[in-house]
Write a protein that holds these residues in place. Structure first.
Motif, mmCIF file in Angstrom:
data_model
loop_
_atom_site.group_PDB
_atom_site.id
_atom_site.type_symbol
_atom_site.label_atom_id
_atom_site.label_comp_id
_atom_site.label_asym_id
_atom_site.label_seq_id
_atom_site.Cartn_x
_atom_site.Cartn_y
_atom_site.Cartn_z
ATOM 1 N N UNK A 39 0.400 35.674 45.859
ATOM 2 C CA UNK A 39 0.781 36.059 44.503
ATOM 3 C C UNK A 39 1.742 35.075 43.861
ATOM 4 N N UNK A 40 2.757 34.629 44.604
ATOM 5 C CA UNK A 40 3.733 33.724 44.018
ATOM 6 C C UNK A 40 3.106 32.453 43.495
ATOM 7 N N UNK A 41 2.150 31.902 44.234
ATOM 8 C CA UNK A 41 1.501 30.674 43.792
ATOM 9 C C UNK A 41 0.644 30.924 42.550
ATOM 10 N N UNK A 42 0.029 32.079 42.466
ATOM 11 C CA UNK A 42 -0.742 32.415 41.268
ATOM 12 C C UNK A 42 0.175 32.497 40.051
ATOM 13 N N UNK A 43 1.360 33.065 40.242
ATOM 14 C CA UNK A 43 2.318 33.178 39.144
ATOM 15 C C UNK A 43 2.835 31.804 38.739
ATOM 16 N N UNK A 44 3.263 31.014 39.705
ATOM 17 C CA UNK A 44 3.773 29.685 39.417
ATOM 18 C C UNK A 44 2.753 28.856 38.648
ATOM 19 N N UNK A 45 1.515 28.871 39.121
ATOM 20 C CA UNK A 45 0.468 28.058 38.508
ATOM 21 C C UNK A 45 0.120 28.562 37.119
ATOM 22 N N UNK A 46 0.047 29.879 36.957
ATOM 23 C CA UNK A 46 -0.278 30.415 35.632
ATOM 24 C C UNK A 46 0.841 30.173 34.630
ATOM 25 N N UNK A 47 2.101 30.207 35.062
ATOM 26 C CA UNK A 47 3.195 29.868 34.151
ATOM 27 C C UNK A 47 3.040 28.437 33.659
ATOM 28 N N UNK A 48 2.832 27.508 34.591
ATOM 29 C CA UNK A 48 2.715 26.107 34.205
ATOM 30 C C UNK A 48 1.481 25.882 33.343
#
Length: 315
Positions: A39-48
């Motif tokens: 989940x964290x990587x999905x959030x990080x990537x979607x923010x960027x």
């Protein structure tokens, strides 16, 4: 329409105001950013990705294996990976960077911990913890029908790496590594065990909501050094590597080396991206614990932190 949806809709309108037109960016070709299975990587990537879109760039999100993605990053078929953990990905990252086709874009601002973890109530059954040498004395505590008489260690998905089977062998641990199929399955099992106060030993990482929500400890293995992974003669077992704990350190951003030439403005924004462990742990909790959609959680964060992300784009 729910309040969350109203807020997300408002955020889309507000974020669009003042964004540069696509014609102003250096190339309209899509910047392909990789998505993984936590989940964290999905959030990080979607923010960027959303920040780059607001700056006028064309972004494409591509599902990719955490380590195998470097093949695409080297060739330029993939362009940006927002989370490469010092704990599990440093070797693959260094090898790729050494080719000159991949570059380290700097830290995300997050510091990674990935290690064996257990709930505090387990210490009543295994009082020698957190010292790793207590594990064999307590193997039966963690044994299941699947692993008995060996203890069970629930590892992350096999694609995460981490050298857990190698560590078990090198340290002579009477345990069997069972890999969770997904990030969600890993922490669903932790939640179930915690509610039942059942013994469990598993891979837990930070930043994440689990070590914030549940009282527990990481196992204390012999301290990691690079030699432990590279030189079998180093450490407790003179014949095998990986006879130590896992490394700790930054979570990095990596990219195809051509990104800075083709999309220099995007490269600058990616380098400027920064978020801390507590913030990310809270965002992950909104998805995993409260059932929020990644897209909604990201839009809310963008709405509430416009000054932060606009600084990444505007320098």
């Amino acid at each position: 329409m729910t309040f969350r949806n109203l807020m997300a809709s408002a955020a889309v309108v507000a974020l669009g105001a003042g964004a540069p037109a696509l014609a102003q960016v250096e190339s309209s070709d899509p910047i392909r950013m990789t998505l993984h299975d936590w989940t964290g990587q999905l959030i990080t990537t979607n923010i960027m990705a959303r920040v780059l879109e607001e700056a006028g760039y064309n972004v494409e999100l591509v599902q990719a294996d955490y380590l195998a993605q470097f093949a695409g990053l080297k060739t330029g078929d993939l362009h940006v990976a927002m989370e490469m953990w010092e704990t599990t990905g440093r070797e693959a990252m260094d090898e790729a960077v050494a080719t000159g086709t991949v570059v380290n874009m700097g830290s995300t601002g997050m510091e990674a911990i990935e290690e064996w973890w257990y709930p505090s109530y387990v210490k009543e059954l295994c009082p020698g913890l957190p010292d790793w040498t207590a594990l064999n004395d307590c193997a039966e505590v963690f044994a299941t029908a699947e692993t008995a008489p060996r203890g069970r260690y629930l590892g992350g998905p096999v694609t995460w790496g981490g050298f857990d089977p190698e560590r078990v062998e090198a340290l002579g641990l009477n345990y069997e590594v069972i890999h969770a199929g997904t990030d969600a399955a890993l922490f669903a099992e932790l939640e179930s065990a915690y509610q039942r106060q059942a013994p469990i030993l598993l891979w837990v990482y930070a930043p994440h909501w689990a070590p914030m929500q549940f009282d527990g400890e990481w196992v204390e293995f012999p301290e990691y050094t690079a030699e432990c992974y590279e030189d079998p003669s180093w450490g407790i077992n003179p014949d095998m590597a990986f006879d130590c704990g896992k490394p700790r350190g930054p979570i990095w951003k990596v990219a195809w080396a051509g990104v800075a030439d083709k999309w220099p403005g995007a490269a600058s924004a990616i380098e400027a991206f920064s978020i801390d462990n507590d913030t990310m742990g809270g965002l992950i909790a909104l998805v995993d614990l409260e059932g929020g959609a990644v897209e909604d959680v990201v839009e809310d964060w963008l709405w509430e932190n416009e000054d932060t992300w606009r600084a990444w784009v505007e320098g």
